[in-house]
Design an enzyme around this catalytic site. Structure first.
Site, short mmCIF file in Angstrom:
data_model
loop_
_atom_site.label_atom_id
_atom_site.label_comp_id
_atom_site.label_asym_id
_atom_site.label_seq_id
_atom_site.Cartn_x
_atom_site.Cartn_y
_atom_site.Cartn_z
CB SER A 112 -0.93 0.02 1.21
OG SER A 112 -2.03 -0.79 0.98
CE1 TYR A 169 -4.60 1.56 4.47
CE2 TYR A 169 -3.14 0.36 5.91
CZ TYR A 169 -3.49 0.80 4.65
OH TYR A 169 -2.71 0.47 3.59
CB VAL A 211 -0.12 -5.89 4.24
CG1 VAL A 211 -1.36 -5.33 4.89
CG2 VAL A 211 -0.30 -6.08 2.76
CE LYS A 270 -3.87 0.79 -0.98
NZ LYS A 270 -4.53 0.42 0.30
CE1 TYR A 323 -5.00 -0.96 -4.20
CE2 TYR A 323 -5.42 -3.32 -4.37
CZ TYR A 323 -5.18 -2.20 -3.61
OH TYR A 323 -5.10 -2.31 -2.24
N1 GLN Z 1 -2.51 -5.17 -1.93
C1 GLN Z 1 -3.00 -5.09 -0.56
C2 GLN Z 1 -4.51 -5.23 -0.56
O1 GLN Z 1 -5.14 -4.78 -1.47
C3 GLN Z 1 -2.56 -3.79 0.04
C4 GLN Z 1 -3.04 -3.60 1.45
C5 GLN Z 1 -2.06 -2.90 2.34
O2 GLN Z 1 -0.85 -2.86 2.10
N2 GLN Z 1 -2.56 -2.39 3.45
O3 GLN Z 1 -5.09 -5.79 0.33
#
Ligand code: GLN
Length: 304
Positions: free
Chosen positions: A63, A240, A258, A66, A188
């Protein structure tokens, strides 16, 4: 400030705490990663690099990417983007579906999964070869070719993307996706499957600390006003439903993934990336957050 001594001290103190979390396993390929990996890299605004531990080993940035994709589309949309995605902390897990329905298909912010899917859709609308251009953009930010997409992580997540697929359909039902669902999901998942080491990740975040100007790309990436807003979003939404806790303990704009990575910036001073794959229950790296907390406590300056 002796940054090398500082990060070495932090590294040792965090290791001595023996924190235990859980490596992400909902993307099966990520579960294979050695949970004891731990690295820190700090890059100052002269381009000096300081590192400790596994800081030169590539890992799945997930993530954190992003932030890169949002930076790519920010100036392409002016204010129009912000009618499709909000800028409020979500207070919910990154993959919450319930919130999306309550809020009629407008994701709370661009860093939860629903918001990042809208940004991927925007990328597809604005760029001819979005996947390649994401890689090119980050390589430019770092100053050399460093980004690799891990094909098995990519495939593994695509094969297990039921929640993200459900969210993409929800978004489309509310008219908030312009392109094909499959293409949005693939774009994505592709950017989430990028791998980089702490040094390169910190370099790719350097311009956020430098009013939008990248010393590695040698150009302005975002104007000062957009850069300020990116940092504000990272500070309020980067972790988050743990964003308040991160601001409280660390007090820097940052973003987690993650894969166990965290990238953060101290405006006008440095950018930093920390990696340790063991996560807490919110999906954020335990050791990486602790390391940044100790680091900001030991510094003689702060954002506030
Ligand atoms: N690719 C992961 C997902 O879509 C990314 C989530 C994350 O890093 N928090 O669940």
């Amino acid at each position: 400030m002796d940054y090398q001594a500082l990060i070495e001290e932090v590294y040792k103190e965090v290791n001595d705490l023996n924190l235990k979390g859980k490596v992400a396993d909902y993307i099966p390929e990520l579960a294979e990663v050695d949970g004891d990996k731990f690295g820190i890299a700090l890059v100052d605004l002269e381009g000096n690099v300081y590192g400790v531990g596994d800081y030169e080993e590539a890992f799945s940035i997930q993530s954190i990417s992003k932030v890169h994709t949002l930076a790519m589309v920010f100036h392409k949309f002016k204010s129009k983007l912000w009618s499709r995605v909000n800028v409020e902390p979500s207070g919910n897990p990154f993959n919450s579906i319930a919130q999306l329905e309550y809020e009629k298909g407008i994701p709370r912010n661009p860093f939860i999964n629903a918001g990042a899917l809208v940004i991927s859709d925007a990328l597809i609308s604005k760029f001819e070869n979005p996947k390649e251009e994401i890689i090119d953009f980050i390589n430019e930010l770092v100053g050399h070719q460093c980004v690799k997409v891990n094909e098995s992580v990519y495939q593994s997540e695509l094969d297990h993307s039921e929640r993200n697929t459900a969210m993409a359909y929800f978004l489309k039902a509310y008219g908030n996706i312009e392109n094909s669902i499959q293409e949005v999901l693939e774009t994505y998942v592709y950017h989430c499957a990028m791998e980089m080491c702490c040094v390169d990740l910190a370099k790719s975040f350097s311009f956020f600390a430098n009013n939008g100007y990248s010393i590695f790309a040698d150009r302005e990436i975002l104007n000062e006003s957009h850069n300020k807003r990116m940092n504000a979003l990272m500070l309020t939404c980067g972790f988050y439903d743990e964003s308040g806790e991160f601001a409280f303990r660390v007090g820097l704009p940052g973003k987690s993934g993650v894969g166990g990575g965290v990238a953060a910036v101290m405006p006008n001073k440095f950018s930093i990336a920390v990696w340790s794959p063991q996560l807490n229950e919110k999906g954020n790296s335990l050791k990486s957050i602790k390391a940044l907390e100790l680091l900001t406590d030991k510094l003689h300056f702060s954002l506030f």
